[in-house]
Enzyme design. Sequence first.
Site, PDB file in Angstrom:
ATOM      1  N   ASP A   1      -9.028  -0.292   2.204  1.00 21.07           N
ATOM      2  CA  ASP A   1      -8.969   0.366   0.886  1.00 21.07           C
ATOM      3  C   ASP A   1     -10.194   0.000   0.054  1.00 21.07           C
ATOM      4  OD1 ASP A   1      -6.602   1.431   1.600  1.00 21.07           O
ATOM      5  OD2 ASP A   1      -5.374   0.465   0.070  1.00 21.07           O
TER       6      ASP A   1
ATOM      7  N   ASP B   1       0.855  -1.188   0.000  1.00 23.96           N
ATOM      8  CA  ASP B   1       0.000   0.000   0.000  1.00 23.96           C
ATOM      9  C   ASP B   1       0.892   1.239   0.000  1.00 23.96           C
ATOM     10  OD1 ASP B   1      -2.438   1.521   0.311  1.00 23.96           O
ATOM     11  OD2 ASP B   1      -1.825   1.843   2.377  1.00 23.96           O
TER      12      ASP B   1
ATOM     13  N   THR C   1      -3.084   5.446  -4.032  1.00 23.61           N
ATOM     14  CA  THR C   1      -2.016   6.190  -3.344  1.00 23.61           C
ATOM     15  C   THR C   1      -0.662   6.023  -4.041  1.00 23.61           C
ATOM     16  OG1 THR C   1      -1.818   4.295  -1.856  1.00 23.61           O
ATOM     17  CG2 THR C   1      -3.094   6.158  -1.068  1.00 23.61           C
ATOM     18  N   THR C   2      -0.434   4.858  -4.641  1.00 28.72           N
ATOM     19  CA  THR C   2       0.835   4.628  -5.365  1.00 28.72           C
ATOM     20  C   THR C   2       0.816   5.383  -6.692  1.00 28.72           C
ATOM     21  OG1 THR C   2       0.849   2.423  -4.391  1.00 28.72           O
ATOM     22  CG2 THR C   2       2.409   2.830  -6.157  1.00 28.72           C
TER      23      THR C   2
END
Length: 563
Positions: A410, A73, A106-107
Amino acid sequence: QKFKFEKKKRKSFQSTMSSSLALQGTRLSGQEVRDHNVTAVLALANIVKSSLGPVGLDKMLVDEVGDVTITNDGATILKLLDVQHPAAKVLVELSNLQDQEVGDGTTSVVILASELLKNANKLVRNKIHATSIIAGFLRAKKEACKYIRDHIALKVADLGKDAIINAAKTSMSSKIIGAEADFFATMAVDAMTRVKTINKRGVTKYPVKAISILKAHGKSIKESTLVDGYALNCVRSAQGMPTTIKNAKIALLDIDLRKTKMAFGVQVLVNDPTKLTDIRQREGDITKDRIKLLLDAGANVVLTTKGIDDLALKVFVERGVMAVRRVAKDDLRHIAKATGGRVLISLADLDGNESVDPACFGTAELVEETKVGDGELIFIKGCTSTRAQTILLRGANDYMIDEVERSLHDSLCVVKRVLESKTVVPGGGAVEAALSVYMESFAETLGSREQLAINAFAEAMLIIPKTLSVNGAYDATDLIARLRAYHAASQAKPDKKHHRFTGLDLEQGKVRDNLKAGVLEPAMSKIKMIRFATEAAVTILRIDDSFNQKGEEKPNAPVANNY
């Protein structure tokens, strides 16, 4: 001659200024500071790059205490890294913002921001002013978000409930629970739809906090369960208390139910030693009176954040009441919301006495203690106010259960965004490839220098499908060329419009219609990713001067007798 003297004077003043600055710290300016910032940002993006996509790899992070975290994550990785560089810290905050706002992507947001900066830096080196690049990026951001809304986004109502489950599956595909995506996606969608609430303005909300996630060792992850109710990781305070209470009236206290003691700093001066016994007796009686008030008001379950001593437990056991101590304040607040109760921080009323209003109690159909794994949990079922849900995760070890919890959180956030925004887009690099092709044709319609910046923006969008291909061990150049060909056809020819949903299939190493394949993401996730990444890149690109000030060095003190 006078002009020459003035010029000389100004030069000497500037050199004095720079030397005085050099004494206090270091200064980087112009291209040097940009290169410095871009290098730091790219170094950070390279760390998370290999964890993107369904075939991304995990990272192991060990802190100074020796605690191990294994995750892929992006937000968790960057949060646990000790980042010192100020420009790189902007990316850490960026991924946290994406995590709070959307919960997924998020990445991607970090990789896109770093690629935008890298392309912008190339333009600055080619003598394009940073202001022109910033203006181009901001214009491209606006156009990209508009294009997603108008041409790519699809309404969930047209696709049916399967679209929500597919969005949850897509979010899980890159995580540890990807192999069990069907099982967990259904669980996530069921949990979110059960906590649906409509606020006073008539807006439908799906609060993620209404879902409690508890972890217990043992069994396989497929034996995780969804419980209709709120679960507490606590046990009854005494074995003599009942394990099940129906039609529960729950008193939620932030009050100590131990023998009353004077507040710190308060002294009691006793003239008559025979009165000491009476004082001790009264200390116990105050707590007894409080418990009597609670029980007389109809409470049959008592939850408190503080302690309960043996004297109080005896009263509860005799009256057949379930009492639980040391409940976390967050849990108590959630239970208050779910059961329609109120947390009592004092029993004092306006007359200066102590009283309890039964309206402050929460109500539930059932409160029971159940054995799970090695310990017991308390379940509050049939809450009146909102339908609280609990997901009980099982697994082999701590690392695995922690990562499953992160993945599931998530996924719950993705389901919430899909249910609230009611729009989805195809995943697998489809949106980025479509935007890249569209932005290139849009740039050609402009006659200003912004054209170059928008072309750089279009090129940067391809970093997501490129990274997905590389992580899948495929030839990125070949796959991206095919993907762009499909999207160029869909935008140029009306009869090929259905090709706009074409994305990557990373299991077979080819391109496919990701709408049919069920690879979907919330439209909001893509729009916010582009918005946040562009704003972060612009923030760092605006910097053209950096002053690193050092504090005054203090002389070392003598050690022992060695001066």
